[in-house]
Design an enzyme around this catalytic site. Sequence first.
Site, PDB file in Angstrom:
ATOM      1  N   ILE A  71       0.862  -1.177   0.000  1.00 43.72           N
ATOM      2  CA  ILE A  71       0.000   0.000   0.000  1.00 43.72           C
ATOM      3  C   ILE A  71       0.898   1.227   0.000  1.00 43.72           C
ATOM      4  O   ILE A  71       1.819   1.325   0.810  1.00 43.72           O
ATOM      5  CB  ILE A  71      -0.910   0.024   1.237  1.00 43.72           C
ATOM      6  CG1 ILE A  71      -1.787  -1.230   1.262  1.00 43.72           C
ATOM      7  CG2 ILE A  71      -1.770   1.280   1.261  1.00 43.72           C
ATOM      8  CD1 ILE A  71      -2.584  -1.374   2.545  1.00 43.72           C
ATOM      9  N   THR A  94       7.997  -0.922   4.056  1.00 45.15           N
ATOM     10  CA  THR A  94       8.480   0.413   3.700  1.00 45.15           C
ATOM     11  C   THR A  94       7.338   1.393   3.479  1.00 45.15           C
ATOM     12  O   THR A  94       7.536   2.606   3.578  1.00 45.15           O
ATOM     13  CB  THR A  94       9.341   0.344   2.429  1.00 45.15           C
ATOM     14  OG1 THR A  94       8.581  -0.284   1.391  1.00 45.15           O
ATOM     15  CG2 THR A  94      10.590  -0.462   2.670  1.00 45.15           C
ATOM     16  N   CYS A  95       6.169   0.871   3.160  1.00 44.74           N
ATOM     17  CA  CYS A  95       5.023   1.768   2.966  1.00 44.74           C
ATOM     18  C   CYS A  95       4.729   2.564   4.233  1.00 44.74           C
ATOM     19  O   CYS A  95       4.258   3.701   4.172  1.00 44.74           O
ATOM     20  CB  CYS A  95       3.785   0.966   2.576  1.00 44.74           C
ATOM     21  SG  CYS A  95       3.994  -0.028   1.088  1.00 44.74           S
ATOM     22  N   PHE A  96       4.974   1.931   5.390  1.00 42.86           N
ATOM     23  CA  PHE A  96       4.652   2.575   6.666  1.00 42.86           C
ATOM     24  C   PHE A  96       5.890   2.823   7.529  1.00 42.86           C
ATOM     25  O   PHE A  96       5.767   3.142   8.705  1.00 42.86           O
ATOM     26  CB  PHE A  96       3.646   1.707   7.439  1.00 42.86           C
ATOM     27  CG  PHE A  96       2.323   1.563   6.749  1.00 42.86           C
ATOM     28  CD1 PHE A  96       1.358   2.553   6.855  1.00 42.86           C
ATOM     29  CD2 PHE A  96       2.053   0.451   5.962  1.00 42.86           C
ATOM     30  CE1 PHE A  96       0.142   2.426   6.206  1.00 42.86           C
ATOM     31  CE2 PHE A  96       0.833   0.327   5.316  1.00 42.86           C
ATOM     32  CZ  PHE A  96      -0.125   1.314   5.434  1.00 42.86           C
TER      33      PHE A  96
END
Length: 721
Positions: free
Chosen positions: A386, A688-690
């Site tokens: 995401i 890595t998205c968050f």
Amino acid sequence: TTSLTTSSTTSPSRSRVELEARRLGAMSCVEETWFALALAGSDATGVDPSEEGVRAVAGLYWRLLKDAGVGGGGCGVGGISSSDVGTRRLALLGAVAFAPGLVKSLWRSLAASLPASETLPMAAEGPSAGVGAWTSPTLSRGVADVNESDLATVGLFSLAYAHLLLVLDDDEFFVAQRPFTLGEQRGIAACVNTLVVRTHLGDKNASAPDPERTTAVRAAVALLRALETRDARRAFAPPGLWLAPAVGSKPAPVAAAASSLAAHLGVTSGDSTPGDSPDATAASRVGAGLLVDCPHALAFDYRVEVFRQLVRDDRARAGYGPQAGGVDASADADLGQRTRPVADVYVRRGSVLEDATAQILPLGPAARGRLAVRYRNAAGLEEAGIDAGGLFKELLADVCASGLDPNRGVFTCASSADNYVYPAAAAGDSPEGLVLLELVGMIVGKGLYEGILQEVRLAPFFAKAVLGIPRTLDDLPGLDPELHRSLIQVLRYDGDVADLCLDWTVSEEHLGAVVTHELRPDGASKPVTNETKLAYVHAVADFHLNRRRHDSNAAFTRGLSHVVPRAWLRLFGVNELSQLIGGADDGDVDVDDLRRHAAYSGGYTADSRAVVMFWDVLKHKFTANERRGLLKFVTSSSRPPVQGFRHLHPPFTIHKVRRDDAGGGTSLSLATFFGYGGDEARLPSASTCFNVLKLPNYRKSSTMREKVRYAVTSGAGFELS
């Protein structure tokens, strides 16, 4: 001399301009120089000009320069075309700048009259040490404290010395120290810096200065920029000198300063009209002069805040939301995920440049809005993930890595160990090269707009081109050190330069063929002589730094300007621009700052044994490259935000991975607990998205170091993590 000066004073301006133009048309620059020396009561044999003579030169030439247009433009006056006026202005400046000892006499006269320190040491010591040592106390109100009789000397000295600095190479400036010692250079810098900065810091409610004082300040600004630019390339003054005049003054509120600068640049802040914003009144009092003429007098962090405010105002005016992963994303807006994207960008890992060119470049200025990024694998399937910022940062990194690859032929790496990059001159010769240059410029601009640091280090001479700062002979070593050495040898050649058989052409190899370019019309038939070698050397440098690279530089700058106006970037110097794009030169991660702003989940707290062990390993057992690798592993960017990790959104988070989550059972032996048995075998992973590091509950420091290091260096993509 007396009669000529008197007639110049009493005759009408139009007649004086016509007479002076005719006189300059009949005289060579050498004759003009002799005239200036004679007027000053000096000659080339070392006789110092008299004080009366120096003031006579200042009065006459300052009037003539104002008639010719102090700013360098100038319209036709008295029936003379604007090009003739520009030529006349250069002849006037050249006469004063190159007259032996005249510029130095102007400075001594000015320093004695103001008064100001004629020379300053590199480090101030004793009771007078501190910021006061780097200012001129008699200029506390700037130009308002300058006597009317000194304005001509201020203006002429500033323009003449700025003109001389264009051709004064570093050997003369730093080694031979001509025409000034380095101590005198610091004295000049402190005086001019105080004059300009204090003028802008003066009473905003006071009446505007008269045109004569304003014109003198504009001349001083030209010299200040020339000195500060040279110091940025090779320091001759302590950093505190440039900041000293503004120390102790309260900076304007960031919002007011940004609004004032935007108004100066022709843009109002946000969706408001002038006057309806609570900051409008403050902005009118602040003025943009300080940010435009001498931004170096304000702290770097303050100017970064002004830049970020300009971005926020621009985003609000355009109706865009913050980009996920950018410094302006916040938890209140779900980290930018609920912001409506201007485009959904689908990227194949093997065709990053092609997909970015097809989907991002056509957006133009709309790329300031949120880009929702999706990656597709080799099978054409969308990867899991995401885009809460990680995928977007990965895209920036991938485009820059591919576009800047020297093997592609669009960019070149400097021969030094600094990993500087700049566009290849030949890249501007093909449509494909121009497109890629524009795309990379756009991606670098997007990173600046969102406050995301990138692994891009622009060569200083190229950063100057981006900022619109003139490039000179002393910038050539960054491009071609060998060519620079050869040109200096020509310049210092004691014999007859005609013996070297040089002409006004340069040659280069392009696509396997030798191409010759003329520096002057019919340059192949014009030999270089002792009288023209200075012009030849600078013409060669100008060709390689400016003319040959014009198209490639323009393409990169055009792409960057789609997202970030160049005028905003002029808040920063050459080295500061590199720091704004890619962080500090050492590139290390401030572990203490990262720890202060980290978050924890899954059962971990700041005091958990594994967490404490992790921070210890990161700070004391990892190298700087490994720390950068870890940051990239977790956040998709190896560089922290410019102003620290408080601007990292989402925050760096350490999430606990339990042993039973890995399928290893729920039991843990006492031997393992106390560090004697086997430890957790699972590798850490990342979302890595968050910005989440999924860290198993390791018990041994050695295991922590080994597993984290292996995961960081394995190069796993989103799906494997």
